[in-house]
Design a protein around this motif. Structure first.
Motif, mmCIF file in Angstrom:
data_model
loop_
_atom_site.group_PDB
_atom_site.id
_atom_site.type_symbol
_atom_site.label_atom_id
_atom_site.label_comp_id
_atom_site.label_asym_id
_atom_site.label_seq_id
_atom_site.Cartn_x
_atom_site.Cartn_y
_atom_site.Cartn_z
ATOM 1 N N GLU A 1 8.298 12.185 -9.771
ATOM 2 C CA GLU A 1 8.501 10.848 -10.352
ATOM 3 C C GLU A 1 9.987 10.496 -10.431
ATOM 4 O OE1 GLU A 1 7.937 9.026 -14.743
ATOM 5 O OE2 GLU A 1 6.150 9.960 -13.877
ATOM 6 N N ASP B 1 6.407 4.377 0.167
ATOM 7 C CA ASP B 1 7.164 3.287 -0.454
ATOM 8 C C ASP B 1 8.675 3.460 -0.333
ATOM 9 O OD1 ASP B 1 4.795 1.977 -1.423
ATOM 10 O OD2 ASP B 1 4.611 3.651 -2.815
ATOM 11 N N LEU C 1 11.290 9.855 -6.911
ATOM 12 C CA LEU C 1 10.776 8.586 -6.377
ATOM 13 C C LEU C 1 11.463 7.401 -7.053
ATOM 14 C CD1 LEU C 1 8.692 7.290 -4.451
ATOM 15 C CD2 LEU C 1 7.066 7.290 -6.365
ATOM 16 N N ALA C 2 11.749 7.534 -8.341
ATOM 17 C CA ALA C 2 12.405 6.445 -9.081
ATOM 18 C C ALA C 2 13.782 6.113 -8.517
ATOM 19 C CB ALA C 2 12.521 6.811 -10.559
ATOM 20 N N VAL D 1 2.984 8.786 -1.869
ATOM 21 C CA VAL D 1 3.984 7.925 -2.513
ATOM 22 C C VAL D 1 5.224 7.752 -1.652
ATOM 23 C CG1 VAL D 1 3.154 8.534 -4.809
ATOM 24 C CG2 VAL D 1 5.050 9.819 -3.822
ATOM 25 N N ALA E 1 7.899 3.727 -10.413
ATOM 26 C CA ALA E 1 7.484 5.026 -9.886
ATOM 27 C C ALA E 1 6.275 5.611 -10.621
ATOM 28 C CB ALA E 1 8.659 6.005 -9.911
#
Length: 469
Positions: free
Chosen positions: A328, A363, A331-332, A360, A339
């Motif tokens: 997370e 993205d 990804l953020a 994920v 995220a």
């Protein structure tokens, strides 16, 4: 104005002697007083709504006009009900209500007098604040706020001036004058402090809930780490001009995890924010439901537990929480505070950490960064717990070309956005890589609509519309 309507210095109110006026607001006044029996300083709040009532020569409070009588009496009743509820709170980081009573044809709430400094004054000589002290303030306040929410109330006016740092360094949440029950069907008046009030508090029919207080709490944290008050919520509706914390703050001083959590709390749409204190606390580094409840501002950085706890995602499979946090956080850095939403959506379609990371990664727009992201997590061999018969092989990734034309995708995105907001773009993009036709696309994206009846209606209308193209 305060001098004109406030009780005079030295006025005796039962065993309390008024010393001075501390403040005045829309619902009444707050005084510093002395309990003559105990020789104790207290704060006393008086119900005196300036638009409805006025003070007479005998210091009594009466409605300004006969037409205001019912509204005044209703508000007085609410003030007493809320005083009774707040008096039941027992938490070291919430201001203590000692008693309440009626006098002068109105009501009074007696609270502990907090000796210390407002957060704004306390922080002035300590900027820039390190992450440890920021979390040392946030943790205890969140614990107190969770108690307020658990009893069915909302604070509705969290801001720096309503947070005090006691002389011993502990934080306390003050001023519950705007607090209201969050019970379904309760009409909540508009309470607005620009920069901290979420958009739903700008009108009485807004969908207010714990997420509303968390928006304001996120605003306080944003101000603490950047030194700037967030852009007013109404100015963010058409075009969001608020620089995210991940850009505005010193990333060498604050972790990506903390910055992403703040941006999540400040999401304009209420359904996209953390929905509870537990949700938000879990996104903050070092804070969790299993952490000790008393946290000192001067505390050292929290240490990791011997074995990371498990988090159950929508598939029903439990994953290692520490690993999920790493995904997370990473990804953020690429897609910002949405995220957590993307990860929860992806978790409905995979049963392994590797598969989750691959989904994920779709993205992440930069091909090189996407490849590095997948490589970083592709070696994870975690064995999630749950029903082994439901486990599936690692998915091959969602980046396959779509057979669906751009116009259909745009319509699907617009239709889904009515239910889940801006994140619909990401959901449609991911589903398009799996769907063989428009009908299957709509079936896939409909999974994101929580209400079963709305989901059925969406599928029926969407497939019908796509069949006419």
């Amino acid at each position: 104005m305060a001098a004109e309507i406030a009780l005079p210095r030295g006025y005796a109110l039962h065993e309390y002697q008024i010393e001075q006026t501390l403040g005045i607001g829309g619902f009444g006044l707050t005084y510093l007083a002395t309990d003559s029996n105990l020789n104790l300083k207290v704060a006393i709040k008086e119900y005196l709504p300036g638009d409805l009532a006025q003070r007479g020569d005998d210091q009594s409070v009466r409605p300004k006009a006969e037409s205001a009588f019912e509204s005044f009496k209703w508000g007085l009743s609410r003030f007493l009900d809320e005083s009774r509820t707040l008096a039941s709170f027992r938490h070291p980081n919430i201001v203590r209500v000692l008693r309440f009573f009626e006098a002068n044809h109105t009501a009074y709430m007696v609270m502990e007098f907090v000796s210390g400094q407002p957060l704004g004054e306390w922080i002035r000589s300590r900027r820039p604040l390190e992450e440890g002290p920021v979390l040392g303030i946030a943790g205890p306040l969140l614990d107190g706020l969770e108690l307020v929410h658990r009893t069915g109330y909302l604070h509705r006016d969290i801001k720096p001036s309503n947070i005090f740092i006691r002389d011993d360094g502990s934080p306390v949440l003050l001023d519950f004058g705007s607090a209201r029950s969050s019970a379904s069907g309760t009409e909540l008046t508009a309470i607005v402090t620009p920069g901290y009030a979420p958009i739903e508090q700008y009108h009485s029919q807004g969908q207010q809930g714990p997420w509303s207080d968390l928006y304001a709490f996120g605003g306080v944290l944003y101000w603490m780490i950047t030194g700037k008050r967030p852009v007013e919520a109404v100015a963010r509706v058409r075009q969001d001009m608020l620089p995210p914390a991940a850009q505005a703050a010193d990333r060498g001083r604050y972790s990506a995890e903390l910055l992403a959590a703040i941006d999540w709390a400040l999401t304009p749409h209420e359904e996209r924010r953390p929905q509870s204190v537990q949700d938000f606390r879990g996104a903050l580094p070092g804070l969790s439901t299993v952490e000790q409840k008393t946290v000192k501002v001067e505390r050292s950085a929290p240490t990791s537990p011997p074995s990371a706890p498990l988090t159950t995602l929508p598939t029903g499979v439990a994953f290692d929480r520490e690993t999920l946090k790493k995904i997370e956080t990473e990804l953020a850095r690429h897609i910002g505070p949405i995220a957590p939403v993307v990860i929860r959506a992806a978790a409905k379609k995979t049963y392994t950490v590797t598969g989750l990371a691959e989904i994920v990664s779709a993205d992440i727009t930069d091909d090189r960064e996407r490849a590095a992201f997948i490589k970083k997590f592709s070696g994870d061999k975690s064995a999630p717990t749950g029903d082994p018969t439901r486990a599936r092989a690692t998915q091959s990734g969602p980046s396959a070309p779509s057979n669906i034309d751009a116009q259909t995708l745009a319509k699907a995105e617009a239709a889904l956005a009515k239910y889940i907001g801006a994140v619909a773009k990401i959901v449609v993009k991911r589903a398009a890589a799996k769907a063989r036709d428009a009908g299957e696309l709509y079936l896939l994206i409909a999974e994101e609509i929580e209400d079963k009846n709305e989901r059925k209606t969406f599928i029926r209308k969407a497939i019908s519309a796509s069949g006419k193209e």
